[in-house]
Motif scaffolding. Sequence first.
Motif, PDB file in Angstrom:
ATOM      1  N   TRP A  21       8.684   6.848  -4.466  1.00 21.39           N
ATOM      2  CA  TRP A  21       8.382   7.099  -5.963  1.00 21.39           C
ATOM      3  C   TRP A  21       9.266   6.215  -6.963  1.00 21.39           C
ATOM      4  O   TRP A  21      10.436   5.726  -6.700  1.00 21.39           O
ATOM      5  N   ILE A  22       8.328   5.906  -7.887  1.00 18.10           N
ATOM      6  CA  ILE A  22       9.160   5.005  -8.930  1.00 18.10           C
ATOM      7  C   ILE A  22       8.889   5.903 -10.341  1.00 18.10           C
ATOM      8  O   ILE A  22       7.702   6.088 -11.008  1.00 18.10           O
ATOM      9  N   GLY A  23       9.906   6.653 -10.706  1.00 20.51           N
ATOM     10  CA  GLY A  23       9.674   7.637 -11.825  1.00 20.51           C
ATOM     11  C   GLY A  23       8.837   8.641 -11.397  1.00 20.51           C
ATOM     12  O   GLY A  23       9.031   9.267 -10.101  1.00 20.51           O
ATOM     13  N   ASP A  24       7.711   9.122 -12.032  1.00 18.89           N
ATOM     14  CA  ASP A  24       6.848  10.128 -11.598  1.00 18.89           C
ATOM     15  C   ASP A  24       5.531   9.599 -10.782  1.00 18.89           C
ATOM     16  O   ASP A  24       4.810  10.430 -10.559  1.00 18.89           O
ATOM     17  N   ILE A  25       5.628   8.422 -10.591  1.00 23.57           N
ATOM     18  CA  ILE A  25       4.236   7.812  -9.950  1.00 23.57           C
ATOM     19  C   ILE A  25       4.846   7.445  -8.426  1.00 23.57           C
ATOM     20  O   ILE A  25       5.716   6.752  -8.005  1.00 23.57           O
ATOM     21  N   ASN A  26       3.482   7.806  -7.486  1.00 18.69           N
ATOM     22  CA  ASN A  26       3.774   7.675  -6.108  1.00 18.69           C
ATOM     23  C   ASN A  26       3.286   6.256  -5.909  1.00 18.69           C
ATOM     24  O   ASN A  26       2.427   6.100  -6.117  1.00 18.69           O
ATOM     25  N   LEU A  27       4.143   5.336  -5.303  1.00 16.06           N
ATOM     26  CA  LEU A  27       3.934   3.966  -5.253  1.00 16.06           C
ATOM     27  C   LEU A  27       2.828   3.809  -4.305  1.00 16.06           C
ATOM     28  O   LEU A  27       1.844   2.789  -4.318  1.00 16.06           O
ATOM     29  N   ALA A  28       2.670   4.440  -3.113  1.00 14.60           N
ATOM     30  CA  ALA A  28       1.530   4.302  -2.139  1.00 14.60           C
ATOM     31  C   ALA A  28       0.374   4.608  -2.696  1.00 14.60           C
ATOM     32  O   ALA A  28      -0.540   3.745  -2.633  1.00 14.60           O
ATOM     33  N   THR A  29       0.249   5.894  -3.536  1.00  6.64           N
ATOM     34  CA  THR A  29      -0.948   5.957  -4.252  1.00  6.64           C
ATOM     35  C   THR A  29      -1.502   5.250  -5.389  1.00  6.64           C
ATOM     36  O   THR A  29      -2.484   4.773  -5.555  1.00  6.64           O
ATOM     37  N   PHE A  30      -0.493   4.649  -6.026  1.00  2.00           N
ATOM     38  CA  PHE A  30      -0.622   3.624  -6.993  1.00  2.00           C
ATOM     39  C   PHE A  30      -1.362   2.380  -6.468  1.00  2.00           C
ATOM     40  O   PHE A  30      -2.209   1.732  -6.885  1.00  2.00           O
ATOM     41  N   ILE A  31      -0.660   1.953  -5.127  1.00  2.00           N
ATOM     42  CA  ILE A  31      -1.041   0.665  -4.572  1.00  2.00           C
ATOM     43  C   ILE A  31      -2.657   0.808  -4.019  1.00  2.00           C
ATOM     44  O   ILE A  31      -3.539   0.042  -4.157  1.00  2.00           O
ATOM     45  N   LEU A  32      -2.679   2.007  -3.591  1.00  2.00           N
ATOM     46  CA  LEU A  32      -4.116   2.314  -3.061  1.00  2.00           C
ATOM     47  C   LEU A  32      -5.188   2.250  -4.135  1.00  2.00           C
ATOM     48  O   LEU A  32      -6.118   1.513  -4.126  1.00  2.00           O
ATOM     49  N   ILE A  33      -4.910   2.896  -5.122  1.00  2.00           N
ATOM     50  CA  ILE A  33      -5.978   2.882  -6.084  1.00  2.00           C
ATOM     51  C   ILE A  33      -5.995   1.646  -7.142  1.00  2.00           C
ATOM     52  O   ILE A  33      -6.998   1.026  -7.294  1.00  2.00           O
ATOM     53  N   PHE A  34      -4.792   0.766  -6.982  1.00  2.00           N
ATOM     54  CA  PHE A  34      -4.946  -0.612  -7.790  1.00  2.00           C
ATOM     55  C   PHE A  34      -5.764  -1.415  -6.674  1.00  2.00           C
ATOM     56  O   PHE A  34      -6.754  -2.070  -7.158  1.00  2.00           O
ATOM     57  N   SER A  35      -5.601  -1.248  -5.255  1.00  2.00           N
ATOM     58  CA  SER A  35      -6.407  -2.181  -4.251  1.00  2.00           C
ATOM     59  C   SER A  35      -7.927  -1.888  -4.411  1.00  2.00           C
ATOM     60  O   SER A  35      -8.586  -2.702  -4.401  1.00  2.00           O
ATOM     61  N   ILE A  36      -8.275  -0.631  -4.563  1.00  2.00           N
ATOM     62  CA  ILE A  36      -9.708  -0.135  -4.662  1.00  2.00           C
ATOM     63  C   ILE A  36     -10.035  -0.637  -6.009  1.00  2.00           C
ATOM     64  O   ILE A  36     -11.519  -1.020  -6.084  1.00  2.00           O
ATOM     65  N   ILE A  37      -9.634  -0.398  -7.342  1.00  2.00           N
ATOM     66  CA  ILE A  37     -10.528  -0.409  -8.349  1.00  2.00           C
ATOM     67  C   ILE A  37     -10.181  -1.793  -8.967  1.00  2.00           C
ATOM     68  O   ILE A  37     -11.129  -2.221  -9.823  1.00  2.00           O
ATOM     69  N   VAL A  38      -9.223  -2.325  -8.822  1.00  2.00           N
ATOM     70  CA  VAL A  38      -8.777  -3.600  -9.306  1.00  2.00           C
ATOM     71  C   VAL A  38      -9.103  -4.773  -8.242  1.00  2.00           C
ATOM     72  O   VAL A  38      -9.747  -5.769  -8.476  1.00  2.00           O
ATOM     73  N   LEU A  39      -8.254  -4.961  -7.308  1.00  2.56           N
ATOM     74  CA  LEU A  39      -8.256  -5.852  -6.292  1.00  2.56           C
ATOM     75  C   LEU A  39      -9.740  -6.251  -5.374  1.00  2.56           C
ATOM     76  O   LEU A  39      -9.891  -7.442  -5.526  1.00  2.56           O
ATOM     77  N   LEU A  40     -10.128  -5.195  -5.100  1.00  5.89           N
ATOM     78  CA  LEU A  40     -11.623  -5.239  -4.183  1.00  5.89           C
ATOM     79  C   LEU A  40     -12.582  -5.912  -5.288  1.00  5.89           C
ATOM     80  O   LEU A  40     -13.110  -6.977  -4.751  1.00  5.89           O
ATOM     81  N   PRO A  41     -12.779  -5.528  -6.450  1.00  5.47           N
ATOM     82  CA  PRO A  41     -13.782  -5.850  -7.165  1.00  5.47           C
ATOM     83  C   PRO A  41     -13.342  -7.334  -7.449  1.00  5.47           C
ATOM     84  O   PRO A  41     -14.350  -8.248  -7.755  1.00  5.47           O
ATOM     85  N   VAL A  42     -12.258  -7.815  -8.165  1.00  6.04           N
ATOM     86  CA  VAL A  42     -11.816  -9.003  -8.127  1.00  6.04           C
ATOM     87  C   VAL A  42     -12.037 -10.017  -7.092  1.00  6.04           C
ATOM     88  O   VAL A  42     -12.662 -11.068  -7.220  1.00  6.04           O
ATOM     89  N   GLN A  43     -11.662  -9.553  -5.966  1.00 10.94           N
ATOM     90  CA  GLN A  43     -12.190 -10.497  -4.723  1.00 10.94           C
ATOM     91  C   GLN A  43     -13.623 -10.657  -4.447  1.00 10.94           C
ATOM     92  O   GLN A  43     -14.167 -11.669  -4.265  1.00 10.94           O
ATOM     93  N   LEU A  44     -14.386  -9.637  -4.699  1.00  8.77           N
ATOM     94  CA  LEU A  44     -15.942  -9.529  -4.594  1.00  8.77           C
ATOM     95  C   LEU A  44     -16.402 -10.661  -5.453  1.00  8.77           C
ATOM     96  O   LEU A  44     -17.249 -11.342  -5.486  1.00  8.77           O
ATOM     97  N   LEU A  45     -15.772 -10.738  -6.820  1.00  5.66           N
ATOM     98  CA  LEU A  45     -16.397 -11.271  -7.898  1.00  5.66           C
ATOM     99  C   LEU A  45     -15.971 -12.722  -7.592  1.00  5.66           C
ATOM    100  O   LEU A  45     -16.975 -13.524  -7.912  1.00  5.66           O
ATOM    101  N   LEU A  46     -15.035 -12.968  -7.215  1.00  9.96           N
ATOM    102  CA  LEU A  46     -14.430 -14.544  -6.877  1.00  9.96           C
ATOM    103  C   LEU A  46     -15.270 -15.083  -5.556  1.00  9.96           C
ATOM    104  O   LEU A  46     -15.990 -16.120  -5.608  1.00  9.96           O
ATOM    105  N   CYS A  47     -15.737 -14.106  -4.855  1.00 10.45           N
ATOM    106  CA  CYS A  47     -16.397 -14.506  -3.555  1.00 10.45           C
ATOM    107  C   CYS A  47     -17.977 -14.965  -4.001  1.00 10.45           C
ATOM    108  O   CYS A  47     -18.542 -15.838  -3.482  1.00 10.45           O
ATOM    109  N   PHE A  48     -18.374 -14.048  -4.598  1.00 13.04           N
ATOM    110  CA  PHE A  48     -20.019 -14.283  -5.093  1.00 13.04           C
ATOM    111  C   PHE A  48     -19.918 -15.373  -6.095  1.00 13.04           C
ATOM    112  O   PHE A  48     -21.344 -15.760  -6.024  1.00 13.04           O
TER     113      PHE A  48
END
Length: 106
Positions: free
Chosen positions: A5-32
């Motif tokens: 935890w960092i403050g009130d944020i679970n780091l594992a959940t944050f990384i999971l959400i960041f990876s799915i919502i931000v990183l995956l679409p950015v990688q797909l955009l770059l690939c296509f």
Amino acid sequence: MFDVWIGDINLATFILIFSIIVLLPVQLLLCFKVKSKAIRLLPVIVLSIAAIIFYCMGKSSNDWDGLGYLFLAIFTGFMLFMCGVGWGIWWLVNRKKQGKPTELAE
């Protein structure tokens, strides 16, 4: 996953959400949309370097700092995995576009 935890944020959940919502679409955009393979591989290169650095720092640190660096290496490795998922989706779509002929209808 991990109870970090960092403050009130679970780091594992944050990384999971960041990876799915931000990183995956950015990688797909770059690939296509980007023609240069070096630019398409930029997230993979940056995350690979970060994962290697965090792993080396985790192995060289002795106390709880080492465990923290190893958690960061695991989280960075998960983000690297999500980039691989993006590359896999890109590969499947390109393979489907090529239109491999299936069986001929008789």
